[in-house]
Write a protein that holds these residues in place. Structure first.
Motif, PDB file in Angstrom:
ATOM      1  N   LEU A  78       0.617  48.122-121.143  1.00 14.22           N
ATOM      2  CA  LEU A  78       0.420  46.847-121.830  1.00 14.22           C
ATOM      3  C   LEU A  78      -0.009  45.763-120.863  1.00 14.22           C
ATOM      4  CD1 LEU A  78       3.698  46.717-123.956  1.00 14.22           C
ATOM      5  CD2 LEU A  78       1.395  47.136-124.847  1.00 14.22           C
ATOM      6  N   GLU A  79      -0.873  44.886-121.337  1.00 17.15           N
ATOM      7  CA  GLU A  79      -1.089  43.617-120.668  1.00 17.15           C
ATOM      8  C   GLU A  79      -0.092  42.631-121.260  1.00 17.15           C
ATOM      9  OE1 GLU A  79      -5.043  42.141-120.687  1.00 17.15           O
ATOM     10  OE2 GLU A  79      -5.912  44.006-119.877  1.00 17.15           O
ATOM     11  N   VAL A  80       0.752  42.075-120.437  1.00 19.82           N
ATOM     12  CA  VAL A  80       1.838  41.230-120.928  1.00 19.82           C
ATOM     13  C   VAL A  80       1.292  39.888-121.410  1.00 19.82           C
ATOM     14  CG1 VAL A  80       3.954  40.011-120.293  1.00 19.82           C
ATOM     15  CG2 VAL A  80       3.544  42.345-119.469  1.00 19.82           C
ATOM     16  N   ALA A  81       1.664  39.521-122.615  1.00 18.10           N
ATOM     17  CA  ALA A  81       1.299  38.212-123.160  1.00 18.10           C
ATOM     18  C   ALA A  81       2.371  37.208-122.750  1.00 18.10           C
ATOM     19  CB  ALA A  81       1.193  38.285-124.685  1.00 18.10           C
ATOM     20  N   ILE A  82       1.967  36.230-121.935  1.00 16.09           N
ATOM     21  CA  ILE A  82       2.900  35.206-121.475  1.00 16.09           C
ATOM     22  C   ILE A  82       2.827  33.964-122.340  1.00 16.09           C
ATOM     23  CG2 ILE A  82       3.527  33.748-119.501  1.00 16.09           C
ATOM     24  CD1 ILE A  82       2.540  35.915-117.677  1.00 16.09           C
ATOM     25  N   GLU A  83       1.694  33.752-122.970  1.00 21.21           N
ATOM     26  CA  GLU A  83       1.518  32.626-123.880  1.00 21.21           C
ATOM     27  C   GLU A  83       1.212  33.161-125.271  1.00 21.21           C
ATOM     28  OE1 GLU A  83       2.170  29.614-123.321  1.00 21.21           O
ATOM     29  OE2 GLU A  83       2.210  29.469-121.136  1.00 21.21           O
ATOM     30  N   GLY A  84       1.430  32.347-126.267  1.00 20.43           N
ATOM     31  CA  GLY A  84       1.140  32.733-127.638  1.00 20.43           C
ATOM     32  C   GLY A  84       2.166  32.160-128.584  1.00 20.43           C
ATOM     33  N   PRO A  85       2.002  32.450-129.861  1.00 18.92           N
ATOM     34  CA  PRO A  85       2.951  31.941-130.859  1.00 18.92           C
ATOM     35  C   PRO A  85       4.365  32.423-130.586  1.00 18.92           C
ATOM     36  CG  PRO A  85       0.983  32.864-131.897  1.00 18.92           C
ATOM     37  CD  PRO A  85       0.916  33.240-130.468  1.00 18.92           C
ATOM     38  N   ARG A  86       5.347  31.572-130.852  1.00 17.62           N
ATOM     39  CA  ARG A  86       6.747  31.933-130.668  1.00 17.62           C
ATOM     40  C   ARG A  86       7.311  32.558-131.946  1.00 17.62           C
ATOM     41  NH1 ARG A  86       4.561  30.100-126.085  1.00 17.62           N
ATOM     42  NH2 ARG A  86       6.002  29.004-124.706  1.00 17.62           N
ATOM     43  N   SER A  87       8.090  33.622-131.754  1.00 16.86           N
ATOM     44  CA  SER A  87       8.797  34.265-132.858  1.00 16.86           C
ATOM     45  C   SER A  87      10.281  33.975-132.726  1.00 16.86           C
ATOM     46  CB  SER A  87       8.573  35.783-132.833  1.00 16.86           C
ATOM     47  OG  SER A  87       7.203  36.105-132.945  1.00 16.86           O
ATOM     48  N   ALA A  88      10.958  33.814-133.858  1.00 20.08           N
ATOM     49  CA  ALA A  88      12.406  33.613-133.852  1.00 20.08           C
ATOM     50  C   ALA A  88      13.097  34.920-133.489  1.00 20.08           C
ATOM     51  CB  ALA A  88      12.875  33.116-135.207  1.00 20.08           C
ATOM     52  N   VAL A  89      13.997  34.866-132.490  1.00 18.62           N
ATOM     53  CA  VAL A  89      14.724  36.055-132.052  1.00 18.62           C
ATOM     54  C   VAL A  89      16.200  35.706-131.880  1.00 18.62           C
ATOM     55  CG1 VAL A  89      12.726  37.085-130.917  1.00 18.62           C
ATOM     56  CG2 VAL A  89      14.254  35.577-129.609  1.00 18.62           C
ATOM     57  N   ALA A  90      17.022  36.732-131.790  1.00 14.55           N
ATOM     58  CA  ALA A  90      18.456  36.502-131.618  1.00 14.55           C
ATOM     59  C   ALA A  90      19.049  37.577-130.719  1.00 14.55           C
ATOM     60  CB  ALA A  90      19.166  36.510-132.967  1.00 14.55           C
ATOM     61  N   VAL A  91      19.930  37.160-129.810  1.00 11.92           N
ATOM     62  CA  VAL A  91      20.779  38.052-129.034  1.00 11.92           C
ATOM     63  C   VAL A  91      22.201  37.812-129.532  1.00 11.92           C
ATOM     64  CG1 VAL A  91      21.580  38.719-126.749  1.00 11.92           C
ATOM     65  CG2 VAL A  91      19.221  37.918-127.053  1.00 11.92           C
ATOM     66  N   PHE A  92      22.567  38.586-130.534  1.00  6.54           N
ATOM     67  CA  PHE A  92      23.852  38.412-131.213  1.00  6.54           C
ATOM     68  C   PHE A  92      23.952  36.985-131.761  1.00  6.54           C
ATOM     69  CE2 PHE A  92      24.397  41.793-127.998  1.00  6.54           C
ATOM     70  CZ  PHE A  92      24.484  42.831-128.898  1.00  6.54           C
ATOM     71  N   THR A  93      24.842  36.151-131.242  1.00  9.79           N
ATOM     72  CA  THR A  93      25.001  34.821-131.832  1.00  9.79           C
ATOM     73  C   THR A  93      23.997  33.807-131.286  1.00  9.79           C
ATOM     74  OG1 THR A  93      26.651  34.209-130.168  1.00  9.79           O
ATOM     75  CG2 THR A  93      27.454  35.189-132.234  1.00  9.79           C
ATOM     76  N   TRP A  94      23.342  34.099-130.148  1.00  8.84           N
ATOM     77  CA  TRP A  94      22.353  33.172-129.598  1.00  8.84           C
ATOM     78  C   TRP A  94      21.023  33.329-130.330  1.00  8.84           C
ATOM     79  CZ3 TRP A  94      17.608  34.056-127.144  1.00  8.84           C
ATOM     80  CH2 TRP A  94      16.993  32.907-126.632  1.00  8.84           C
ATOM     81  N   GLU A  95      20.427  32.212-130.723  1.00  7.30           N
ATOM     82  CA  GLU A  95      19.128  32.228-131.395  1.00  7.30           C
ATOM     83  C   GLU A  95      18.122  31.429-130.576  1.00  7.30           C
ATOM     84  OE1 GLU A  95      19.817  30.695-135.287  1.00  7.30           O
ATOM     85  OE2 GLU A  95      20.845  32.513-135.982  1.00  7.30           O
ATOM     86  N   GLY A  96      16.930  31.983-130.427  1.00  8.99           N
ATOM     87  CA  GLY A  96      15.899  31.320-129.646  1.00  8.99           C
ATOM     88  C   GLY A  96      14.517  31.777-130.053  1.00  8.99           C
ATOM     89  N   LYS A  97      13.578  31.708-129.112  1.00  4.13           N
ATOM     90  CA  LYS A  97      12.197  32.071-129.380  1.00  4.13           C
ATOM     91  C   LYS A  97      11.711  33.073-128.334  1.00  4.13           C
ATOM     92  CE  LYS A  97      11.507  29.068-132.777  1.00  4.13           C
ATOM     93  NZ  LYS A  97      11.129  29.469-134.165  1.00  4.13           N
ATOM     94  N   GLY A  98      10.737  33.878-128.737  1.00  2.00           N
ATOM     95  CA  GLY A  98      10.126  34.830-127.817  1.00  2.00           C
ATOM     96  C   GLY A  98       8.664  35.039-128.163  1.00  2.00           C
ATOM     97  N   ILE A  99       7.929  35.677-127.253  1.00  3.00           N
ATOM     98  CA  ILE A  99       6.498  35.928-127.439  1.00  3.00           C
ATOM     99  C   ILE A  99       6.299  37.408-127.752  1.00  3.00           C
ATOM    100  CG2 ILE A  99       4.219  35.852-126.371  1.00  3.00           C
ATOM    101  CD1 ILE A  99       5.253  33.546-124.654  1.00  3.00           C
ATOM    102  N   ASP A 100       5.749  37.679-128.924  1.00  2.00           N
ATOM    103  CA  ASP A 100       5.526  39.052-129.374  1.00  2.00           C
ATOM    104  C   ASP A 100       4.460  39.715-128.503  1.00  2.00           C
ATOM    105  OD1 ASP A 100       4.255  41.247-131.154  1.00  2.00           O
ATOM    106  OD2 ASP A 100       6.089  40.715-132.220  1.00  2.00           O
ATOM    107  N   GLN A 101       4.684  40.993-128.153  1.00  2.00           N
ATOM    108  CA  GLN A 101       3.767  41.711-127.256  1.00  2.00           C
ATOM    109  C   GLN A 101       2.782  42.617-127.986  1.00  2.00           C
ATOM    110  OE1 GLN A 101       3.729  40.984-123.760  1.00  2.00           O
ATOM    111  NE2 GLN A 101       4.862  39.321-124.776  1.00  2.00           N
ATOM    112  N   GLY A 102       2.649  42.442-129.292  1.00  3.49           N
ATOM    113  CA  GLY A 102       1.544  43.062-129.991  1.00  3.49           C
ATOM    114  C   GLY A 102       1.856  44.335-130.744  1.00  3.49           C
ATOM    115  N   THR A 103       0.833  44.785-131.475  1.00  2.00           N
ATOM    116  CA  THR A 103       0.976  45.919-132.383  1.00  2.00           C
ATOM    117  C   THR A 103       1.174  47.239-131.653  1.00  2.00           C
ATOM    118  OG1 THR A 103      -0.402  44.785-134.016  1.00  2.00           O
ATOM    119  CG2 THR A 103      -0.127  47.155-134.275  1.00  2.00           C
TER     120      THR A 103
END
Length: 273
Positions: A78-103
């Motif tokens: 994979l070529e790592v995507a460092i920029e792009g739209p943010r997706s809502a993600v969660a690590v158990f009770t913590w909620e934040g954003k992350g960058i999806d790495q594609g199909t």
């Protein structure tokens, strides 16, 4: 003398670790530690609690890319995507954003795990406050930036397992970042409040309460329990529930750390703590 015996980072949360001889330590832990994680269709992290076969997925970061390997499937580069739209993600009770790495990453992981999955990366503007006695920050780790264990604690645990007729467990069952050697008394690390190692200084956040993941064989990705949790439950029960092994720490000063570096404890917990 207390020294660094082992170092490891885990590029993708829940997947195989990468042992190293030296590492740069950032505010969020060893460089690239838990920089990626696998999530379900709702953005919740996937872990070895439900998907032990994650242990057989080996991520290899190199030159801004990421290679994923696993038994029975072709490697994925994979070529790592460092920029792009943010997706809502969660690590158990913590909620934040992350960058999806594609199909391609999503399809590959969904095939390996047998369940719809996507690969997410920590964004450059990632902000996360972690709790504990000394708070800090972390990437996609469960909580604190760094997990520290000791060889003496593992030796003491394995002696108890052997007394019950069981087989010893390796340190990788606990997935630590820094393993220290030099103490003779098991669980001496429980009393550490600040730790200086190499150029780095760490501060104690909390005891590490263990989930069932240490019952997973990290080489085969299969549950091999009930050890070590069964034996830990006989003498390491946490007041809030569960069993403990190792300590979690926040990064107070960044820098480089090497296997073989001397470790010093500038501050211990008071005797009444």
């Amino acid at each position: 003398m207390l020294r660094v015996d082992q170092l490891a980072y885990y590029p993708v949360k829940g997947c195989a670790g990468t042992p190293v001889r030296a590492a740069e330590v950032t505010a969020t832990g060893l460089a690239l530690d838990r920089a990626f994680m696998v999530v379900d269709e709702h953005g919740m992290c996937r872990t070895q609690r439900r998907f032990p076969m994650l242990a057989t997925v080996r991520p290899i970061p190199a030159d801004g890319g990421l290679t994923l390997t696993a038994p029975g499937v072709e490697d994925l580069h994979l070529e790592v995507a460092i920029e792009g739209p943010r997706s809502a993600v969660a690590v158990f009770t913590w909620e934040g954003k992350g960058i999806d790495q594609g199909t391609a990453a999503a399809d590959w992981l969904s095939t390996v795990l047998g369940s719809p999955s996507r690969l997410i990366r920590v964004p450059p503007d990632h902000q996360r406050a972690t709790d504990g006695i000394i708070p800090g920050t972390a990437g996609f780790a469960d909580s604190s930036a760094i997990l520290v264990t000791t060889t003496s604690s593992l030796d003491g645990l394995n002696e108890r397992i052997a007394e019950q007729g069981g087989e010893p467990v390796p340190m990788n069952r606990f997935r630590p970042n820094i393993v220290l050697s030099g103490w003779t008394e098991p669980h001496t690390e429980d009393g550490v409040r600040r730790l200086a190692v190499g150029e780095v200084e760490l501060g104690y956040t909390k005891m590490c309460v263990r989930c069932p993941v240490p019952t997973v064989d990290q080489d085969t990705g299969t549950r091999a329990g009930p050890e070590p949790i069964r034996t830990l439950a006989r003498y390491r029960r946490a007041p809030e529930g569960g069993v403990t092994f190792g300590i979690k720490m926040a990064v107070l000063r960044t820098g480089r750390v090497n296997v073989g570096d001397e470790a010093v404890v500038p501050e211990w917990a008071p005797p009444w703590a």
